[in-house]
Structures are given as structure tokens and as C-alpha cells.
Scaffold this motif. Structure first.
Motif, PDB file in Angstrom:
ATOM      1  N   GLY A 124       0.797  -1.228   0.000  1.00  0.00           N
ATOM      2  CA  GLY A 124       0.000   0.000   0.000  1.00  0.00           C
ATOM      3  C   GLY A 124       0.820   1.263   0.000  1.00  0.00           C
ATOM      4  O   GLY A 124       0.404   2.290  -0.544  1.00  0.00           O
ATOM      5  N   LYS A 125       1.995   1.208   0.613  1.00  0.00           N
ATOM      6  CA  LYS A 125       2.816   2.404   0.774  1.00  0.00           C
ATOM      7  C   LYS A 125       4.299   2.070   0.583  1.00  0.00           C
ATOM      8  O   LYS A 125       4.695   0.903   0.580  1.00  0.00           O
ATOM      9  CB  LYS A 125       2.644   2.991   2.190  1.00  0.00           C
ATOM     10  CG  LYS A 125       1.254   3.517   2.520  1.00  0.00           C
ATOM     11  CD  LYS A 125       1.235   4.108   3.930  1.00  0.00           C
ATOM     12  CE  LYS A 125      -0.110   4.737   4.277  1.00  0.00           C
ATOM     13  NZ  LYS A 125      -1.171   3.734   4.458  1.00  0.00           N
ATOM     14  N   ARG A 167       4.835  -0.520  -2.288  1.00  0.00           N
ATOM     15  CA  ARG A 167       4.048   0.107  -3.360  1.00  0.00           C
ATOM     16  C   ARG A 167       4.909   0.319  -4.604  1.00  0.00           C
ATOM     17  O   ARG A 167       4.506  -0.031  -5.717  1.00  0.00           O
ATOM     18  CB  ARG A 167       3.476   1.434  -2.871  1.00  0.00           C
ATOM     19  CG  ARG A 167       2.488   2.097  -3.843  1.00  0.00           C
ATOM     20  CD  ARG A 167       2.020   3.440  -3.309  1.00  0.00           C
ATOM     21  NE  ARG A 167       1.018   4.057  -4.152  1.00  0.00           N
ATOM     22  CZ  ARG A 167      -0.287   3.969  -3.968  1.00  0.00           C
ATOM     23  NH1 ARG A 167      -0.763   3.272  -2.938  1.00  0.00           N
ATOM     24  NH2 ARG A 167      -1.138   4.566  -4.782  1.00  0.00           N
ATOM     25  N   SER A 223      -2.277  -5.503   0.880  1.00  0.00           N
ATOM     26  CA  SER A 223      -2.196  -4.476   1.919  1.00  0.00           C
ATOM     27  C   SER A 223      -3.383  -4.637   2.845  1.00  0.00           C
ATOM     28  O   SER A 223      -4.435  -5.141   2.446  1.00  0.00           O
ATOM     29  CB  SER A 223      -2.206  -3.072   1.294  1.00  0.00           C
ATOM     30  OG  SER A 223      -2.303  -2.070   2.299  1.00  0.00           O
ATOM     31  N   THR A 278      -4.835  -2.004   4.051  1.00  0.00           N
ATOM     32  CA  THR A 278      -5.576  -0.752   3.898  1.00  0.00           C
ATOM     33  C   THR A 278      -6.188  -0.656   2.508  1.00  0.00           C
ATOM     34  O   THR A 278      -5.477  -0.489   1.511  1.00  0.00           O
ATOM     35  CB  THR A 278      -4.649   0.455   4.142  1.00  0.00           C
ATOM     36  OG1 THR A 278      -3.986   0.302   5.405  1.00  0.00           O
ATOM     37  CG2 THR A 278      -5.442   1.753   4.145  1.00  0.00           C
ATOM     38  N   GLN A 279      -7.493  -0.781   2.431  1.00  0.00           N
ATOM     39  CA  GLN A 279      -8.189  -0.803   1.150  1.00  0.00           C
ATOM     40  C   GLN A 279      -7.994   0.498   0.378  1.00  0.00           C
ATOM     41  O   GLN A 279      -7.866   0.488  -0.849  1.00  0.00           O
ATOM     42  CB  GLN A 279      -9.685  -1.052   1.372  1.00  0.00           C
ATOM     43  CG  GLN A 279     -10.474  -1.275   0.084  1.00  0.00           C
ATOM     44  CD  GLN A 279     -10.014  -2.501  -0.693  1.00  0.00           C
ATOM     45  OE1 GLN A 279      -9.913  -3.584  -0.136  1.00  0.00           O
ATOM     46  NE2 GLN A 279      -9.731  -2.338  -1.977  1.00  0.00           N
ATOM     47  N   GLU A 280      -7.965   1.624   1.084  1.00  0.00           N
ATOM     48  CA  GLU A 280      -7.811   2.917   0.403  1.00  0.00           C
ATOM     49  C   GLU A 280      -6.485   2.989  -0.346  1.00  0.00           C
ATOM     50  O   GLU A 280      -6.423   3.535  -1.465  1.00  0.00           O
ATOM     51  CB  GLU A 280      -7.912   4.070   1.405  1.00  0.00           C
ATOM     52  CG  GLU A 280      -9.280   4.274   2.013  1.00  0.00           C
ATOM     53  CD  GLU A 280      -9.587   3.293   3.143  1.00  0.00           C
ATOM     54  OE1 GLU A 280      -8.707   2.461   3.501  1.00  0.00           O
ATOM     55  OE2 GLU A 280     -10.713   3.359   3.677  1.00  0.00           O
ATOM     56  N   ASP A 281      -5.439   2.438   0.242  1.00  0.00           N
ATOM     57  CA  ASP A 281      -4.141   2.432  -0.436  1.00  0.00           C
ATOM     58  C   ASP A 281      -4.179   1.561  -1.684  1.00  0.00           C
ATOM     59  O   ASP A 281      -3.596   1.904  -2.722  1.00  0.00           O
ATOM     60  CB  ASP A 281      -3.051   1.920   0.513  1.00  0.00           C
ATOM     61  CG  ASP A 281      -2.741   2.904   1.628  1.00  0.00           C
ATOM     62  OD1 ASP A 281      -3.046   4.102   1.472  1.00  0.00           O
ATOM     63  OD2 ASP A 281      -2.199   2.474   2.668  1.00  0.00           O
ATOM     64  N   ASP A 329      -6.864   0.933  -3.463  1.00  0.00           N
ATOM     65  CA  ASP A 329      -7.704   1.619  -4.457  1.00  0.00           C
ATOM     66  C   ASP A 329      -6.887   2.650  -5.232  1.00  0.00           C
ATOM     67  O   ASP A 329      -6.985   2.738  -6.468  1.00  0.00           O
ATOM     68  CB  ASP A 329      -8.884   2.313  -3.765  1.00  0.00           C
ATOM     69  CG  ASP A 329      -9.885   1.325  -3.179  1.00  0.00           C
ATOM     70  OD1 ASP A 329      -9.863   0.146  -3.587  1.00  0.00           O
ATOM     71  OD2 ASP A 329     -10.683   1.742  -2.310  1.00  0.00           O
ATOM     72  N   SER A 330      -6.064   3.424  -4.531  1.00  0.00           N
ATOM     73  CA  SER A 330      -5.264   4.445  -5.215  1.00  0.00           C
ATOM     74  C   SER A 330      -4.175   3.805  -6.078  1.00  0.00           C
ATOM     75  O   SER A 330      -3.835   4.318  -7.150  1.00  0.00           O
ATOM     76  CB  SER A 330      -4.643   5.405  -4.194  1.00  0.00           C
ATOM     77  OG  SER A 330      -3.721   4.737  -3.341  1.00  0.00           O
ATOM     78  N   GLN A 337      -5.751   2.676  -9.245  1.00  0.00           N
ATOM     79  CA  GLN A 337      -6.019   3.825 -10.103  1.00  0.00           C
ATOM     80  C   GLN A 337      -4.781   4.204 -10.899  1.00  0.00           C
ATOM     81  O   GLN A 337      -4.875   4.579 -12.072  1.00  0.00           O
ATOM     82  CB  GLN A 337      -6.480   5.022  -9.256  1.00  0.00           C
ATOM     83  CG  GLN A 337      -7.908   4.907  -8.755  1.00  0.00           C
ATOM     84  CD  GLN A 337      -8.343   6.130  -7.961  1.00  0.00           C
ATOM     85  OE1 GLN A 337      -7.517   6.954  -7.567  1.00  0.00           O
ATOM     86  NE2 GLN A 337      -9.645   6.259  -7.737  1.00  0.00           N
ATOM     87  N   GLN A 340      -6.702  -7.393  -0.238  1.00  0.00           N
ATOM     88  CA  GLN A 340      -6.824  -6.785   1.080  1.00  0.00           C
ATOM     89  C   GLN A 340      -6.738  -7.865   2.157  1.00  0.00           C
ATOM     90  O   GLN A 340      -7.466  -8.850   2.138  1.00  0.00           O
ATOM     91  CB  GLN A 340      -8.156  -6.027   1.196  1.00  0.00           C
ATOM     92  CG  GLN A 340      -8.235  -5.055   2.362  1.00  0.00           C
ATOM     93  CD  GLN A 340      -8.550  -5.731   3.690  1.00  0.00           C
ATOM     94  OE1 GLN A 340      -9.314  -6.687   3.742  1.00  0.00           O
ATOM     95  NE2 GLN A 340      -7.950  -5.237   4.768  1.00  0.00           N
TER      96      GLN A 340
END
Length: 244
Positions: free
Chosen positions: A16-17, A21, A38, A40-43, A45-46, A49, A58
Motif C-alpha cells: 500500500g505504501k 508500493r 495491503s 488498507t483498502q484505500e491504499d 484503491d489508489s 487507479q 486486502q
């Protein structure tokens, strides 16, 4: 020296990071089909993208049952990067069992579990593979308030050597990268203070901290056939810190 992973499937944990990443993105550029794991789902998702071809996965690697189910669902993997890790800073006399267990659970147990699942598939297929575990210079030298973290990375290094010894006959190579301070977003925040950074930089002959790409490039090399005879190695990425 061009590195390509066309036709290979790669799994990167802690994607994620930071290092994970950028490793996931670099593997895509090198032609691999990438599964990015990861908690963290938000990471994720980005990341998707940015690189729509990446498969988001996840999972909280602190949960052994969830780890088993998710990693098994990913399917055959040729290249594995165990990057996920945590730290909890405490003075030695104040280290709690809870904190120690949490760090060891993610930094050591999850690596063993993920690697077992992936390596069993590699052995069954007879196609070999490569595993890189992201360790730390903290396995080589003591850091104040890092009892749990240093211990976990020391354990990771020797576990990686045992993996290399036992998996080598199956054409599976296992190595670690061991960076010092890395200028991830978090690293920049933590080490931007010259008062804090000064003593550490003074011990690095090259006079600078590690950039994320320095670690990513080492990981790509160790994963690739360019490192066909590199197995069981702990690769320091630290600008000569250990020479002082």
C-alpha cells in the motif's frame, strides 16, 4: 542491464505504501502480473487507479487465518516479496509482551506463513521461483527503543537463510535486503530534523539516506535471473554504515 518478468506472477505484501508500493509498480513495468497485498483498502484503491492491471488483495497479515485464506486464493506465484512489517518503539525495560508479540507476528510469523504457501506451490509445479524478504539494518546493529523490531529482523534474516538452504534444491532462491533509513514519506517526516539525522548520517560514508528506488532496484535484481547464483544472502543497503 534490462530485467524482465514477462509471464511471471508476483505477490508483494505491504504494497500500500513506501517500498512495497513502488516495488509493485516496478514489477508491472518489468512485465509481471502483480498481486498487491495491503491491510488498507484505500491504499489499494489508489494503487489500482495508478496501475489498473494490478490485482488488489486486502488482508491483515496479523490474522493467521485470514492470511492463509487470502494467500491461497491468489493462486500460483513465481516471485514473492515479503515487505509488510510493523514496529512499536519502547525502551527495553518497558517492552510489553503484547507489543513484542504483535511485531513478531507480522514481521516473522506472517513471512513464514506466506512463504510456506507460495513455496509449496513452487515445489509442486517444479518451476522454481524467487523470494525476497525485506529486512533491515536493524538486524545487524542495535537501535535504542527497537527491541521488538531488531529482534524480529534478526529472526527474519536467519529464517531466510534456512529457507534458502531447504528450498534451494527446488530451484527456489531466498534472499533479504537490509536497508538503513529509507526516505519513504514516513522516513522523510521522521528524519527531516537535522539534529536527529546528523549522528546517523555521520556514520554513512556516502553521506545520505537510502532512497526508495535504491531498495526497489535491489529487490528486482534479487528476484531476477541476473541473480541466479545469489541465494541465502543478506544484502545491506546502507551506504557503508557497517564499515564505521
Amino acid at each position: 542491464m534490462e530485467i524482465r518478468f514477462d509471464g511471471k506472477k508476483a505477490l508483494v505484501t505491504g504494497a500500500g505504501k513506501g517500498i512495497g508500493r513502488d516495488t509493485a509498480k516496478a514489477l508491472v513495468k518489468c512485465g509481471a502480473e502483480v498481486f498487491a497485498l495491503s491491510r488498507t483498502q484505500e491504499d489499494l484503491d489508489s494503487l489500482v487507479q495508478e496501475y489498473p492491471g494490478i490485482h488488489p488483495v486486502q488482508c491483515d497479515l496479523g490474522d493467521p487465518e485470514a492470511t492463509k485464506a487470502v494467500v491461497e486464493s491468489v493462486g500460483p506465484i513465481d516471485l514473492l516479496v515479503n515487505n509488510a512489517g510493523i514496529t512499536i518503539l519502547e525502551p527495553f525495560l518497558e517492552v510489553t509482551l503484547d507489543a513484542f508479540e504483535k511485531v513478531m507476528n507480522v514481521n516473522v510469523r506472517s513471512v513464514m506463513q506466506v512463504s510456506q504457501i507460495v513455496a509449496k506451490g513452487m515445489v509442486e509445479r517444479g518451476s522454481g521461483g524467487s523470494i525476497v524478504n525485506v529486512s533491515s539494518l536493524a538486524s545487524k546493529c542495535a537501535l535504542k527503543e527497537h527491541t521488538s523490531y531488531c529482534t524480529s529482523k534478526g529472526a527474519l534474516d536467519i529464517m531466510s537463510k534456512v529457507m534458502a538452504l531447504e528450498l534451494g534444491p527446488h530451484k527456489i532462491r531466498v534472499n533479504t535486503v537490509n536497508p538503513t533509513v529509507v526516505m519513504t514519506d514516513m522516513g522523510v517526516k521522521v528524519w527531516s530534523d537535522p539534529v536527529k539525522a546528523g549522528p546517523m548520517l555521520a556514520r554513512i560514508p556516502l553521506g545520505k539516506f537510502v532512497e526508495v528506488d535504491d531498495v526497489v532496484h535491489a529487490i528486482l535484481y534479487l528476484l531476477s535471473d541476473k541473480a541466479a547464483m545469489v541465494n541465502g544472502t543478506n544484502l545491506p543497503i546502507e551506504g557503508g554504515f557497517l564499515t564505521s
